[in-house]
Scaffold this active site. Structure first.
Site, PDB file in Angstrom:
ATOM      1  N   SER A 111      83.579 -85.701  -1.960  1.00  0.00           N
ATOM      2  CA  SER A 111      82.924 -86.052  -3.219  1.00  0.00           C
ATOM      3  C   SER A 111      83.798 -85.751  -4.434  1.00  0.00           C
ATOM      4  O   SER A 111      83.687 -86.410  -5.467  1.00  0.00           O
ATOM      5  CB  SER A 111      81.595 -85.301  -3.354  1.00  0.00           C
ATOM      6  OG  SER A 111      80.697 -85.694  -2.354  1.00  0.00           O
ATOM      7  N   THR A 165      80.119 -83.635  -7.609  1.00  0.00           N
ATOM      8  CA  THR A 165      79.803 -84.870  -8.336  1.00  0.00           C
ATOM      9  C   THR A 165      79.476 -84.629  -9.805  1.00  0.00           C
ATOM     10  O   THR A 165      80.056 -85.277 -10.679  1.00  0.00           O
ATOM     11  CB  THR A 165      78.675 -85.635  -7.630  1.00  0.00           C
ATOM     12  OG1 THR A 165      79.113 -85.986  -6.312  1.00  0.00           O
ATOM     13  CG2 THR A 165      78.310 -86.902  -8.378  1.00  0.00           C
ATOM     14  N   ASP A 374      79.295 -92.147  -3.460  1.00  0.00           N
ATOM     15  CA  ASP A 374      80.645 -91.591  -3.472  1.00  0.00           C
ATOM     16  C   ASP A 374      81.393 -91.802  -2.165  1.00  0.00           C
ATOM     17  O   ASP A 374      82.615 -91.903  -2.157  1.00  0.00           O
ATOM     18  CB  ASP A 374      80.609 -90.100  -3.834  1.00  0.00           C
ATOM     19  CG  ASP A 374      79.618 -89.314  -2.985  1.00  0.00           C
ATOM     20  OD1 ASP A 374      78.927 -89.922  -2.150  1.00  0.00           O
ATOM     21  OD2 ASP A 374      79.538 -88.086  -3.172  1.00  0.00           O
TER      22      ASP A 374
END
Length: 456
Positions: A111, A165, A374
């Site tokens: 991520s 993220t 992602d």
């Protein structure tokens, strides 16, 4: 005029008039073809300038996760909110193979590297948060560019807000696990070493107008150096203009004038659903247990609505609008745990948040909404048990759906998959993400839409 001449004129007039009559008849509109859906797509092609951008990230939300959520919650012929967005494409997710000393692709991303690509427009190595591979140079993010140009900015997640993220919009570290002061992996990123500090410290130091999610534990650590030496990160955030809250009730009633930091759990916000994880044997057909999130923790939809309202109010009457990133983190976490109920429950919750974003965009037509992921994850819909681990769910339409997990040996965490992920968009410039795209293209579309690209 002689008779012959008059006759020729009369014939010519008749031909002209007759032709005109035929022309009129030919222009009568025919009824549209009811099987032609072109008009449905055209209705979502929105021209014009962009004032606001809402970027939704479903962590680990590949097409299998979307399909499993649709099947279980609505049935095979049902449609999620994100399914109703006609302007759709796919996104490649590879990272840079920095760990092997190469700038060539590493085909399965995490991520951190993935988020850095859409947040900064540049590929980087695994585990990096908005920092350049090999050099450690900070890479400017969409949120930072937007802040410089007068836009309001927000960051929402069901993960800790120091997770990879959300971090990519407001921090720059070599290792994603540098989340709190004192984390050993921070090394030269630590403030005591002259760096920018951990992700929590950089969030407090950032210009974000709003940060909502989990991760309170990371903000309770003591800052080792700088103007807030000896203070907790929460105290640092308060000194720098944040109001700090910790419950859904406080979020719903907040009417302050300051920037807002909401930390609603020590770590990750509690998943919405639960159930028996996939197993090698002994699994039974099950229905998912819903309503597992404690009442004092806000849902992703709740946080999204409050964030939109907060940012929209702060930007009302100004030339610039807002940029908001929203992450549904639990899809990925459910897949890592081979727990299809957690995975699907978080997908359904994420889709409800997307609906809130679309509802706002329909009332504020200069809003671009982007829904993507992602990276891919584990879990496949199979005809029957046969994977390393299996789970059987009874869907809302009364049928059995088998989920299989087999991307990790023994009982370790399931692994990501190096596949493309969906991207679906709504609003002005949404068509620019149709087809097969790179994650860096998301950055380009957003900065061009908001006119915030850095000058070279």
């Amino acid at each position: 005029m002689k008779f012959g001449t008059r006759l020729i004129v009369a014939v010519l007039a008749a031909v002209v008039l007759g032709g005109a009559a035929v022309g009129v008849a030919a222009k009568k509109k025919k009824k549209g073809d009811p099987t032609d859906k072109t008009v449905n797509v055209k209705s979502q092609l929105k021209p014009g300038p962009v004032r606001n951008v809402i970027l939704f990230i479903g962590d680990g939300m590949d097409e299998t996760a979307v399909t499993a959520g649709r099947n279980y919650h609505l049935g095979a012929n049902g449609r999620l909110m994100m399914d109703r967005l006609k302007l759709a494409g796919s996104v490649t997710t590879y990272a840079m193979n920095e760990l092997m000393g190469s700038k060539k692709p590493f085909y399965v991303t995490d991520s951190a590297a993935s988020g850095t690509a859409w947040a900064t427009g540049q590929k980087t190595g695994l585990f990096r948060i908005s920092s350049e591979a090999f050099t450690d140079k900070p890479l400017t993010t969409i949120a930072e560019l937007a802040q410089r140009r007068g836009y309001r900015t927000g960051n929402v997640s069901t993960d800790s807000v120091t997770g990879a993220t959300p971090a990519v919009q407001m921090a720059h570290v070599r290792m994603r696990n540098c989340q709190a002061p004192g984390d050993g992996v921070c090394l030269t990123d630590a403030k005591s070493e002259g760096g920018l500090g951990s992700i929590a410290e950089q969030a407090a130091d950032s210009k974000m107008d709003l940060i909502l999610g989990g991760g309170r534990g990371d903000f309770e650590g003591t800052i080792p150096a700088g103007p807030d030496t000896g203070k907790t990160v929460i105290e640092s955030a308060q000194r720098q203009g944040f109001d700090v809250i910790g419950t859904k009730a406080e979020l719903d009633s907040y009417s302050g004038k300051k920037r807002l930091l909401g930390l609603f759990a020590d770590g990750t916000i509690t998943p919405e659903w639960n159930g028996q994880p996939a197993m090698r044997e002994g699994f039974v057909a099950q229905r998912c247990e819903t309503g597992k999130r404690p009442a004092e923790q806000p849902s992703l939809t709740n946080m999204t609505k409050r964030a939109i309202s907060f940012l929209n109010k702060r930007s009302k009457g100004k030339k610039k609008g807002f940029f908001l990133q929203v992450e549904g983190a639990g899809i990925d976490k459910g897949a890592h745990a081979a727990n299809p109920c957690r995975q699907i429950g978080e997908l359904v919750a994420f889709d409800a948040a997307v609906k809130a974003g679309i509802q706002f965009a329909k009332k504020s037509p200069r809003t671009l909404v982007i829904v993507t992921a992602d990276h891919g994850q584990s879990g496949q819909i199979l005809p029957g048990p046969g994977a390393d681990k299996s789970a059987i769910l009874i869907t809302n339409e009364g049928e059995r759906m088998v989920m299989g997990y087999a991307t990790a040996k023994n009982d370790s965490s399931q692994e990501h998959a190096g596949i493309t992920v969906p991207v679906r968009s709504f609003g002005p410039r949404a068509a620019n993400l149709m087809g097969l795209k790179n994650q860096t293209d998301i950055f380009d579309v957003i900065v061009d839409a908001l006119k915030i690209r850095a000058k070279k």
